[in-house]
Design an enzyme around this catalytic site. Structure first.
Site, PDB file in Angstrom:
ATOM      1  N   GLY A   1      37.511  43.055  50.566  1.00  0.00           N
ATOM      2  CA  GLY A   1      36.469  42.827  51.567  1.00  0.00           C
ATOM      3  C   GLY A   1      36.777  41.628  52.456  1.00  0.00           C
ATOM      4  O   GLY A   1      36.319  41.568  53.599  1.00  0.00           O
TER       5      GLY A   1
ATOM      6  N   GLU B   1      38.978  42.948  55.081  1.00  0.00           N
ATOM      7  CA  GLU B   1      38.155  43.841  55.911  1.00  0.00           C
ATOM      8  C   GLU B   1      37.231  43.038  56.828  1.00  0.00           C
ATOM      9  O   GLU B   1      37.018  43.403  57.996  1.00  0.00           O
ATOM     10  CB  GLU B   1      37.352  44.777  54.994  1.00  0.00           C
ATOM     11  CG  GLU B   1      38.270  45.764  54.268  1.00  0.00           C
ATOM     12  CD  GLU B   1      37.591  46.513  53.122  1.00  0.00           C
ATOM     13  OE1 GLU B   1      36.947  45.859  52.273  1.00  0.00           O
ATOM     14  OE2 GLU B   1      37.696  47.748  53.079  1.00  0.00           O
TER      15      GLU B   1
ATOM     16  N   ALA C   1      35.104  41.417  48.010  1.00  0.00           N
ATOM     17  CA  ALA C   1      33.705  41.575  47.620  1.00  0.00           C
ATOM     18  C   ALA C   1      33.578  40.995  46.211  1.00  0.00           C
ATOM     19  O   ALA C   1      34.566  40.929  45.466  1.00  0.00           O
ATOM     20  CB  ALA C   1      33.325  43.040  47.643  1.00  0.00           C
TER      21      ALA C   1
ATOM     22  N   GLU D   1      42.004  46.868  46.041  1.00  0.00           N
ATOM     23  CA  GLU D   1      40.941  47.590  45.327  1.00  0.00           C
ATOM     24  C   GLU D   1      41.488  48.603  44.328  1.00  0.00           C
ATOM     25  O   GLU D   1      40.889  48.868  43.298  1.00  0.00           O
ATOM     26  CB  GLU D   1      40.028  48.321  46.334  1.00  0.00           C
ATOM     27  CG  GLU D   1      39.151  47.400  47.172  1.00  0.00           C
ATOM     28  CD  GLU D   1      39.799  46.917  48.456  1.00  0.00           C
ATOM     29  OE1 GLU D   1      41.041  47.018  48.594  1.00  0.00           O
ATOM     30  OE2 GLU D   1      39.040  46.423  49.324  1.00  0.00           O
TER      31      GLU D   1
HETATM   32  N1  CO8 Z   1      34.891  38.505  43.010  1.00  0.00           N
HETATM   33  C1  CO8 Z   1      34.310  37.653  42.149  1.00  0.00           C
HETATM   34  N2  CO8 Z   1      34.896  36.524  41.720  1.00  0.00           N
HETATM   35  C2  CO8 Z   1      36.139  36.267  42.172  1.00  0.00           C
HETATM   36  C3  CO8 Z   1      36.804  37.124  43.074  1.00  0.00           C
HETATM   37  C4  CO8 Z   1      36.116  38.290  43.489  1.00  0.00           C
HETATM   38  N3  CO8 Z   1      36.635  39.151  44.388  1.00  0.00           N
HETATM   39  N4  CO8 Z   1      38.014  36.601  43.344  1.00  0.00           N
HETATM   40  C5  CO8 Z   1      38.110  35.464  42.641  1.00  0.00           C
HETATM   41  N5  CO8 Z   1      36.978  35.251  41.945  1.00  0.00           N
HETATM   42  C6  CO8 Z   1      36.662  34.143  41.036  1.00  0.00           C
HETATM   43  C7  CO8 Z   1      37.409  34.271  39.721  1.00  0.00           C
HETATM   44  O1  CO8 Z   1      36.725  35.130  38.868  1.00  0.00           O
HETATM   45  C8  CO8 Z   1      37.403  32.842  39.249  1.00  0.00           C
HETATM   46  O2  CO8 Z   1      36.150  32.553  38.720  1.00  0.00           O
HETATM   47  P1  CO8 Z   1      36.037  31.826  37.251  1.00  0.00           P
HETATM   48  O3  CO8 Z   1      36.681  30.479  37.490  1.00  0.00           O
HETATM   49  O4  CO8 Z   1      34.557  31.754  37.045  1.00  0.00           O
HETATM   50  O5  CO8 Z   1      36.793  32.660  36.316  1.00  0.00           O
HETATM   51  C9  CO8 Z   1      37.535  32.038  40.544  1.00  0.00           C
HETATM   52  O6  CO8 Z   1      37.141  32.917  41.590  1.00  0.00           O
HETATM   53  C10 CO8 Z   1      38.964  31.595  40.837  1.00  0.00           C
HETATM   54  O7  CO8 Z   1      39.793  32.748  40.780  1.00  0.00           O
HETATM   55  P2  CO8 Z   1      41.133  32.814  39.916  1.00  0.00           P
HETATM   56  O8  CO8 Z   1      41.040  31.940  38.710  1.00  0.00           O
HETATM   57  O9  CO8 Z   1      41.442  34.263  39.687  1.00  0.00           O
HETATM   58  O10 CO8 Z   1      42.154  32.157  40.952  1.00  0.00           O
HETATM   59  P3  CO8 Z   1      43.740  32.395  41.029  1.00  0.00           P
HETATM   60  O11 CO8 Z   1      44.235  31.391  42.009  1.00  0.00           O
HETATM   61  O12 CO8 Z   1      44.344  32.435  39.674  1.00  0.00           O
HETATM   62  O13 CO8 Z   1      43.897  33.887  41.661  1.00  0.00           O
HETATM   63  C11 CO8 Z   1      43.401  35.669  43.229  1.00  0.00           C
HETATM   64  C12 CO8 Z   1      43.499  34.137  42.985  1.00  0.00           C
HETATM   65  C13 CO8 Z   1      44.800  36.280  43.138  1.00  0.00           C
HETATM   66  C14 CO8 Z   1      42.825  35.852  44.625  1.00  0.00           C
HETATM   67  C15 CO8 Z   1      42.486  36.306  42.169  1.00  0.00           C
HETATM   68  O14 CO8 Z   1      41.270  35.561  42.095  1.00  0.00           O
HETATM   69  C16 CO8 Z   1      42.114  37.739  42.444  1.00  0.00           C
HETATM   70  O15 CO8 Z   1      42.929  38.613  42.221  1.00  0.00           O
HETATM   71  N6  CO8 Z   1      40.861  37.994  42.891  1.00  0.00           N
HETATM   72  C17 CO8 Z   1      40.365  39.334  43.118  1.00  0.00           C
HETATM   73  C18 CO8 Z   1      40.958  39.935  44.366  1.00  0.00           C
HETATM   74  C19 CO8 Z   1      40.441  41.349  44.554  1.00  0.00           C
HETATM   75  O16 CO8 Z   1      40.690  42.231  43.773  1.00  0.00           O
HETATM   76  N7  CO8 Z   1      39.696  41.563  45.657  1.00  0.00           N
HETATM   77  C20 CO8 Z   1      39.138  42.859  45.982  1.00  0.00           C
HETATM   78  C21 CO8 Z   1      37.746  42.952  45.467  1.00  0.00           C
HETATM   79  S1  CO8 Z   1      37.041  44.536  45.692  1.00  0.00           S
HETATM   80  C22 CO8 Z   1      36.565  44.590  47.275  1.00  0.00           C
HETATM   81  O17 CO8 Z   1      36.713  43.665  48.009  1.00  0.00           O
HETATM   82  C23 CO8 Z   1      35.939  45.863  47.730  1.00  0.00           C
HETATM   83  C24 CO8 Z   1      35.324  45.679  49.106  1.00  0.00           C
HETATM   84  C25 CO8 Z   1      34.576  46.884  49.519  1.00  0.00           C
HETATM   85  C26 CO8 Z   1      33.137  46.884  49.087  1.00  0.00           C
HETATM   86  C27 CO8 Z   1      32.391  47.795  49.982  1.00  0.00           C
HETATM   87  C28 CO8 Z   1      31.160  48.369  49.322  1.00  0.00           C
HETATM   88  C29 CO8 Z   1      30.559  49.469  50.159  1.00  0.00           C
END
Ligand code: CO8
Length: 257
Positions: A108, A111, A65, A131
């Site tokens: 997400g 999921e 998400a 998460e």
């Molecule tokens: N949300 C927003 N932006 C994101 C997300 C995300 N989940 N994942 C990556 N991005 C963005 C980064 O911020 C970055 O943007 P910018 O260049 O503007 O800084 C761009 O994508 C590229 O990402 P990275 O530079 O981090 O790329 P890497 O190759 O270094 O890393 C990863 C890749 C390991 C995937 C890393 O991006 C990461 O850890 N992302 C987050 C993963 C995460 O924690 N996901 C879970 C999110 S929470 C969730 O999903 C809850 C769902 C339930 C909601 C239900 C509500 C009822």
């Protein structure tokens, strides 16, 4: 219809939706939700479409998400919006949907893949529920669906430590149905969807409904449900055609009736 965050195509009888927010690794925000739902509902209503494929990029199916969209929400915002409840409508699509997953399927994203009917993974796929590292927990079904896919031990491990699972472990654990080289992912998923789309659509939809019911009921009730659906299929012309084609040693020409 013009979409901002997805690409929508048809390939014969298959509807293809590609998540397309490359700068955010396909993070799922409200626009993605609205657009994926709209596209899938159009395919659902189109009698010429027999199955759908949902995919992302080679780097990410979806990295979760959208954290930037969620970050400042209050409890009251989340509660009144019933934040992301719309994904439940995605899970209720009645035609088959295959997830073709390469790269990250996190939070997400994992999921969403699990809401599809089955997952075909590229060899570089990584699944996880990270998460916990953000101070929260899965909220789009991860604690429930992942546990049903891979069992308590692995689901706890993933939800509590936030570790990822690679494609080989995901296949071993029953999370994905097949793993293929990344270059063949889309072709393999489209081929599987096209195969499904050749069959009788009502039979396919009822088979999907029956398998899904097994997650929600007892074995005895599930067996009764299956048998009722099975009996009802003798009202289909496609049953007559499918069985006649077998007996006459020819291929069946299903008309979805
Ligand atoms: N949300 C927003 N932006 C994101 C997300 C995300 N989940 N994942 C990556 N991005 C963005 C980064 O911020 C970055 O943007 P910018 O260049 O503007 O800084 C761009 O994508 C590229 O990402 P990275 O530079 O981090 O790329 P890497 O190759 O270094 O890393 C990863 C890749 C390991 C995937 C890393 O991006 C990461 O850890 N992302 C987050 C993963 C995460 O924690 N996901 C879970 C999110 S929470 C969730 O999903 C809850 C769902 C339930 C909601 C239900 C509500 C009822």
């Amino acid at each position: 219809m013009a979409y901002e965050t997805i690409i929508v195509e048809t390939r014969g009888k298959v509807g293809l939706v590609t998540l397309n927010r490359p700068n955010a690794l396909n993070a799922l925000n409200s626009t993605v939700l609205a657009e994926v739902l709209a596209a899938m509902q159009i395919f659902e209503a189109n009698p010429r479409i027999g199955a759908m494929v949902l995919t992302g990029s080679e780097k990410a199916f979806a990295a979760g998400a959208d954290i930037k969209e969620m970050q400042s929400k209050s409890y009251v915002d989340a509660y009144f919006e019933d934040f992301f409840v719309g994904w439940e409508q995605f899970a209720r699509i009645r035609k088959p949907v295959i997830a073709a997953v390469a790269g990250y399927a996190l939070g997400g994203g994992c999921e969403l893949a699990m809401m599809c009917d089955f997952i075909i993974a590229a060899d570089n796929a990584k699944f996880g529920q990270p998460e916990i590292t953000l101070g929260v927990m899965p909220g789009m079904g991860g604690s429930q669906r992942l546990t049903r896919f891979v069992g308590k031990s692995k689901a706890m491990d993933m939800c509590l430590t936030g570790r990822t699972m690679d494609a080989a472990e995901a296949e071993r654990s029953g999370l994905v149905s097949r793993v293929v080289p990344i270059g063949e992912l889309l072709e393999e998923a489209l081929k599987a969807a096209a195969k499904i789309a050749e069959f009788s659509l009502p039979a396919v939809m009822m088979a999907k409904e029956a398998v899904n019911r097994s997650y929600e009921t007892t074995l005895a009730e599930g067996l009764r449900f299956e048998r009722r659906l099975f009996h009802s299929m003798f009202a289909l012309e496609d049953q007559k055609e499918g069985m006649a084609a077998f007996v006459e040693k020819r291929s069946a020409n299903f008309r979805n009736q």
